[in-house]
Design an enzyme around this catalytic site. Sequence first.
Site, PDB file in Angstrom:
ATOM      1  N   GLU A   1       0.807  -1.222   0.000  1.00 58.08           N
ATOM      2  CA  GLU A   1       0.000   0.000   0.000  1.00 58.08           C
ATOM      3  C   GLU A   1       0.841   1.273   0.000  1.00 58.08           C
ATOM      4  OE1 GLU A   1      -0.692  -2.631   1.883  1.00 58.08           O
ATOM      5  OE2 GLU A   1      -2.707  -3.232   1.310  1.00 58.08           O
TER       6      GLU A   1
ATOM      7  N   HIS B   1     -12.089  -4.201   8.584  1.00 59.70           N
ATOM      8  CA  HIS B   1     -12.568  -4.084   7.203  1.00 59.70           C
ATOM      9  C   HIS B   1     -13.914  -3.371   7.160  1.00 59.70           C
ATOM     10  CE1 HIS B   1      -9.526  -7.199   6.802  1.00 59.70           C
ATOM     11  NE2 HIS B   1      -9.562  -7.078   5.495  1.00 59.70           N
TER      12      HIS B   1
END
Lengths: 321, 326
Positions: B59, B128
Site C-alpha cells: 500500500e 474491514h
Amino acid sequence: MDYAKEFLEKIHEDLLKTRMLEEKLVETYAEGKVPGHIHSGVGQEASYVGVLATRKPGDYFKIGHRVIAATCILGNPLDSFFGECLAKKTGNAGGRGGVNHTGRLQDGVLGMSGTLGCDAGISVGAALTIEANGTDNVSYFFVGDGAANRGPVSEAMTLAADWKLPVVFVCINNGYGISTPTTFSSPVPNVLADRAVGYGMPSVVVDGTDVLAAYEAAKKMVEYTRAGNGPSVIECKCYRWRGHFEGDQCPYRDGTVTEQEIAERDCLKNFEQVLADSGVMTAEQFAKMRADFDQEMNESIERTLVAPEMTADEIYDYLYV
Amino acid sequence: MKVTYAKAIGDALKEEMRRDSKILLFGEDVAEFGNIFGITRGMLEEFGPKRIRNTPITETAIIGSAIGAAETGLRPVAELMYTDFTTVCFAEIFHCVAKWRYMHGPEYKLPLVIRAASGSSNGAGSEHSNCVESLFMHAPGLTIITPSCAYDAKGLLKSAIRSDNPVLFCEPKLLYQSKQEVDEAEYESDYTIPIGLADVKREGTDVTLVAVGLMVPRALEAAEKLAAEGISVEVIDPRTIAPLDKDTIFASIRKTHRAAIVEESNKTSGIGAEFAAMFQEELYDELDGPVARIAALDVPMPYNIPMEHYSIPDVERICATIRGMF
C-alpha cells in the site's frame, strides 16, 4: 585516464560545488540564518556526484536529506536553493517546505518526504511515466542506510521489480542513522545491496568517496536499468563527517575514526589530487573555481537575506490548485 | 433506467479512461480479477496491462507511485481495496499526498485519486468496516468525497479524476448493489458533479439533517417517517466532506434552526464532531437547541452481525434522536 577532459572537469565542478554548498549551509546555519535544522552532507558528495554523472535529460531524482545541494547540480538555481533553506519567498516553495524540500520539478527533482523512506514509491511512480513515454530514462531513488530499513522502501522495491520499471535504488551508506551504527541496525554489511537479491535486482557496492569508482559502479547498474531490464541497486559506502544535525557532538562514536576518515577519504581532495597528477587540471584552476563559486554563493545569500518572506495572507497558497 | 452504485463507479472509470490516455488505474486484484467487488471487471481487456495494473500488497508503494506518476504527467487512480488500509499507508497520504505541493511549490501538482471501499458490510469485522473520512479531514490539502447514490458517484468520480488536486474517494460498500432510477440520456451524457457542492436530498423546514454516505438513504427513510409525525426534515448530503459546502448547509440551518449529523463512523472525533463545532461557532444565534450527533458507537466494529447493526445508526435511531430535539 580513459575519460574525456570535459567529463572530468564536469565531475570536478559538480563535486566542488556540492562540497562548497554543503559547507556554506553549515556556515550559514552557524550564523543563525537557517530557521530550521540542516543535516550536513559534507564528505559524502562523491556518492551523489559519481552516481549522478550517469544522468541524462528526462531522468527523475528523489534526493535524500543529506547532500541536499545535489539539487543544485541538477539545475536548482542558488537563489531558489538558499531561498527555501532560509524560508524566503524566493525558495521553490516560498519557504513552506524547507531544507528537505529544495529543488524543481522542471529539473526532474521529485521532492522528498521528511518522514524518510515514505517517498520510495514516488520514484516508482515517476518510472511509470517514463515507461508510458517510452524513453530510456531512469528514476533515481536516493536513500540513507537508516531509512533503507523501512517498510516503504521494501514495498517500493517489490513493486518496481514486479512492474519491471526503470528505478535505480541508491543507498548512501554513511555508517550511521543519527547515533545508530549500521553494524547494529542492519543484519548485513551492505544495507541495501545485500538485500537486492530478494527483489531480483542486481547490485553493486562501491567506495562512495571515490567519485570515479562510484560513477563506474553506477554506470553498470544504470545501463542495465536503462536497457529495460528492470530496477537495480547501488550502494555507496562513505562516512558522515559531521553529526546527524548541527550541534550533534557525536559522543556515540570514536572521534579518531572520524579524523582518520576526513584525512584519508576526502572525496574532493583525493579527486583533485588525481586530476592534478594526471595533468587534467591545476591547483590554480581549483583555487580560481573556489573563489568564483564562493563569490557566487555569497552574492546569492546576500540577495536571499534581504528577500521577502511569505506573509499571513499567503499561508494557504499552494494548498489547493 | 436503473443503475447500481458499483456500475456507476465502473462506468465513470471507463468513460474517463477512454477520454484521457494519461489515466491509469492500479491496485490489488484490479486486473484479471476485476477488483474484489467486480468494479473494474472488463477493464483489463479494454485498456490493457499498462493502464490497468495489479500490484502486490504494497500500500505505501501504491500511494507513493500514484504521487510520482501524478507529478510527472499521468493521472493515476490508485485503489486501496478497503478504506481501512489507508492506515497502513497513513504517512504516505497524510504527509506526502496532502502536503506535497505545499512543501515543494506550485509546480508539484498531484492529479490523483485514491479509491477505496468504505464502511460496514455484514460481518467484515473490525479492520474491514471503518469509515476514515474524519481521520483525513485533519489533513489540509486533501479533497475527500463520499457519494451516497449511483448518479452522484459517477459524476463525482469523473470530477475527482479531472481535478488537479489529490482526492480520497470513499465508496460505502453496502451501497455498491443499491439501485437508483436515473434518466438514461443524462446518465449516458458526460455529466459531472462539481467538487465542493452539497445536495439537498429532501427539503424540509423543522430540522437540518446532514447525512454522509450510507446514512443518506437511512436519513431519507427517517425523514419520510418523521413527516408522518409532523416533523419536516431537510436532508443534506455534503457529498464532498472537504472542502465542505458550508453555504448550502448554513442556508438550511438558518431556515430550520436545528441541526443534526448522521454518519457511519465512530462518534468521538468523527465528522459530526467537527461539523457540530463549526455550527455552534459560526451559527450560534441561529440554533434553537444543541446540535445532535448520530454516529456509530465508540467500539471496534463487532464481527457479530446483530451487534454490528446495533452499533451503526439505523432509521429508528435517527428518528428517535430527531424526535428528541423537539
